[in-house]
Design an enzyme around this catalytic site. Structure first.
Site, PDB file in Angstrom:
ATOM      1  N   ASP A  39      -5.586  32.178  17.573  1.00 11.59           N
ATOM      2  CA  ASP A  39      -5.952  30.828  17.134  1.00 11.59           C
ATOM      3  C   ASP A  39      -4.919  30.277  16.147  1.00 11.59           C
ATOM      4  O   ASP A  39      -4.638  30.886  15.123  1.00 11.59           O
ATOM      5  CB  ASP A  39      -7.344  30.924  16.492  1.00 11.59           C
ATOM      6  CG  ASP A  39      -7.814  29.648  15.819  1.00 11.59           C
ATOM      7  OD1 ASP A  39      -7.242  28.582  16.091  1.00 11.59           O
ATOM      8  OD2 ASP A  39      -8.786  29.730  15.035  1.00 11.59           O
TER       9      ASP A  39
ATOM     10  N   HIS B 126     -11.561  28.210  10.751  1.00 16.16           N
ATOM     11  CA  HIS B 126     -10.332  28.759  11.328  1.00 16.16           C
ATOM     12  C   HIS B 126      -9.496  29.462  10.266  1.00 16.16           C
ATOM     13  O   HIS B 126      -9.483  29.067   9.100  1.00 16.16           O
ATOM     14  CB  HIS B 126      -9.511  27.643  11.964  1.00 16.16           C
ATOM     15  CG  HIS B 126     -10.206  26.949  13.091  1.00 16.16           C
ATOM     16  ND1 HIS B 126     -10.118  27.377  14.393  1.00 16.16           N
ATOM     17  CD2 HIS B 126     -11.016  25.866  13.100  1.00 16.16           C
ATOM     18  CE1 HIS B 126     -10.845  26.574  15.165  1.00 16.16           C
ATOM     19  NE2 HIS B 126     -11.393  25.651  14.404  1.00 16.16           N
TER      20      HIS B 126
END
Length: 552
Positions: free
Chosen positions: A192, A365
């Site tokens: 990610d 994130h």
């Protein structure tokens, strides 16, 4: 023959959203995630954008299943559209599976779809692949990374992740298992990239709970909070602080109601008795005893908060003094819509708390230090940054080099590119059809580049309709042309221009008549060309010209 693995991103690279990746081993294909994207400002009238799955449809008999990392829209939102085209099983954790079921049920696809529920730690086989779910922290419960074992080696796909050492529910990310895989040897890491531009560590979700407590304490106002419906941990913290300060909680917004229901049934939400109240009864309670949790954190026009702000909500009207808390960050592209709603809330006299300096939202994130830790633990031979705009992928690749990965073993790819892995090399070898399929109402893919071009022209320069009445006997003009405009000029205020358009039209028809042209398409083409030329010369605008011929 040298064995190969192919990794084919069909969405999620060079963009935020639309995440979908195909992985091939021999004759077998598995798919990771199946997300949607949100339309940009140039996609007039488009509701959502989904990946082009032409390649998967052409190889449908080889697709063994779709595996989901978590239940956010950019990872599961396209599932009804894809499952209407592919007959393959789905594998997901319990909460993700429940959200997918809701989507499939809305499209009458649930009973035709096999859904297998797996939890973190489970291992299962699909063709030549062995897939293991690994617990990670994210802004939704039940998020997992994937360890995909192939005959060539192990591929780790992180999904969306962060490292939260004090999660609201469940365990922190399974760093020991990721480290163990790294020690055993990992062929490739797909990781990610969303927060790669942010130094340091992403804050814990518990920070938001502390902010909520501060905003609830000694507050005598009605409190309205909007957040992402899928953020179950955020909902839990709102409910907990409401109970602490003896406030009743009302829920508004269909997606929020659905998530609350399934998360409670599955045990991901613990709602104290007598805290929830029907939204239809919320106005009967004192203001200082009420909390309303609403959808609409992105300014969506059909959301509950939007309808409240613009006085369209059936149960709730914004009143002076209401404390409205926006506990979410803007998805890129949604900033203007959110600002519009905030402005309207201020017009209504509400106190709107959205300051980014206040910890009303933390990212799900990983920031740079967490991404470095993932690279250090997994120690991949090959590194493929995923899930991010192009600059994010480049920045993540730079982190990979910093962590000691050989630059020739790092690939920055684009959607549709075929990433080919062998024991000795990684390279881009060809491409498959990919791109964005636009969904407009019930239409999927029927709005293409030609339609979007027309919509751009209509939005930018408007339309001029020219109605010409011709004789069926000799194509002679029987009446003065009628000029209609939309989005170009107001007819009554531009009489001189309209008269000129009529003159140009008459001259075009007469020119066709004198040269013996009787074909209607040719007459229309002459009118269109001459009128277009006149308008550009006099106005420097190029509206859509639509000649219509009526035969009498």
């Amino acid at each position: 023959m040298t064995p190969k693995i192919k990794i084919i991103p069909l969405g999620g690279l060079g963009e935020i959203g639309k995440n979908m990746t195909a992985i091939e081993c021999g004759t077998d294909i598995i798919v990771v995630d199946c997300g949607l994207g949100f339309p940009d400002e140039q996609m007039y009238g488009i509701d959502i954008v989904i990946p082009d799955i032409s390649y998967l449809k052409a190889n449908a008999d080889r697709v063994k299943g779709i595996i989901f990392t978590h239940g956010h829209e950019d990872h599961i939102g396209a599932v009804p559209y894809v499952m209407s085209e592919l007959d393959v099983p789905i594998y997901a954790t319990p909460l993700t599976a429940a959200i997918i079921e809701l989507k499939l049920e809305e499209h009458d696809l649930l009973y035709n779809t096999q859904i297998f529920t797996k939890k973190a730690g489970d291992v299962f086989r699909l063709g030549c692949f062995s897939i293991e779910f690994i617990n990670v922290n994210h802004s939704i419960a039940d998020a997992v990374a994937l360890a995909i074992k192939t005959p060539l080696g192990t591929i780790v796909h992180t999904g969306d992740f962060k490292i939260d050492v004090t999660p609201i529910q469940g365990n922190m990310i399974d760093l020991p298992r990721l480290g163990q895989l790294g020690n055993e040897g990992v062929l490739a890491l797909l990781s990610d990239s969303t927060n790669v531009e942010k130094p340091g560590h992403s804050a814990s979700e518990r920070k938001v709970g502390e902010t909520f407590d501060m905003l609830f304490k000694n507050c005598s106002q009605r409190i309205i909070i909007t957040t992402f419906a899928s953020n179950v941990h955020r909902l839990q913290q709102i409910i907990d602080v409401a109970a602490k300060y003896k406030r009743k909680v009302g829920i508004t917004g269909r997606s929020m109601e659905n998530i609350l229901r399934v998360a409670t049934v599955l045990g991901y939400l613990n709602v104290p008795e007598n805290v929830l109240v029907d939204i239809n009864h919320i106005n009967k309670l004192p203001k200082d005893k009420v909390v309303i949790i609403s959808t609409g954190s992105q300014g969506e026009t059909m959301s509950a908060l939007y309808r409240m702000a613009f006085s369209e909500h059936r149960q709730i009207n914004i009143q002076p003094g209401d404390r409205v808390i926006i506990s979410a960050s803007a998805i890129p592209g949604n900033e203007n819509m959110i600002s519009k709603v905030i402005d309207e809330l201020f017009h209504k006299g509400a106190e709107v708390i959205y300051d980014r300096n206040t910890e009303l939202h933390v990212s799900g994130h990983a920031s740079q230090e967490e991404q470095k830790m993932m690279l250090a633990l997994v120690k991949p031979k090959y590194f493929i940054p995923v899930h991010g705009e192009y600059r994010m992928l480049v920045k993540h690749a730079e982190l990979g080099k910093l962590m000691g990965i050989d630059p020739k073993n790092i690939v920055i790819a684009e959607n549709g590119k075929v990433i080919e892995l062998t024991k000795k090399s990684i390279k881009i070898n060809g491409s498959v059809q990919s791109g964005a399929i636009m969904v407009d109402g019930m239409g999927v893919g029927d709005v293409g580049s030609v339609v979007m071009r027309d919509r751009h022209r209509l939005a930018e320069d408007g339309m001029v309709v020219i109605v010409v009445t011709l004789s069926s006997w000799d194509n002679a003009m029987l009446a003065e042309p009628e000029i209609l405009t939309r989005g170009f000029v107001y007819v009554k205020e531009a009489e001189a221009m309209i008269d000129e358009l009529k003159r140009v039209t008459i001259e075009s028809v007469e020119a066709c008549e004198s040269s013996g042209v009787k074909d209607w398409s040719a007459i229309k083409s002459r009118i269109k060309s001459n009128v277009s030329g006149y308008l550009y010369k006099t106005t420097k605008r190029s509206p859509m010209i639509l000649p219509l011929i009526s035969e009498v």
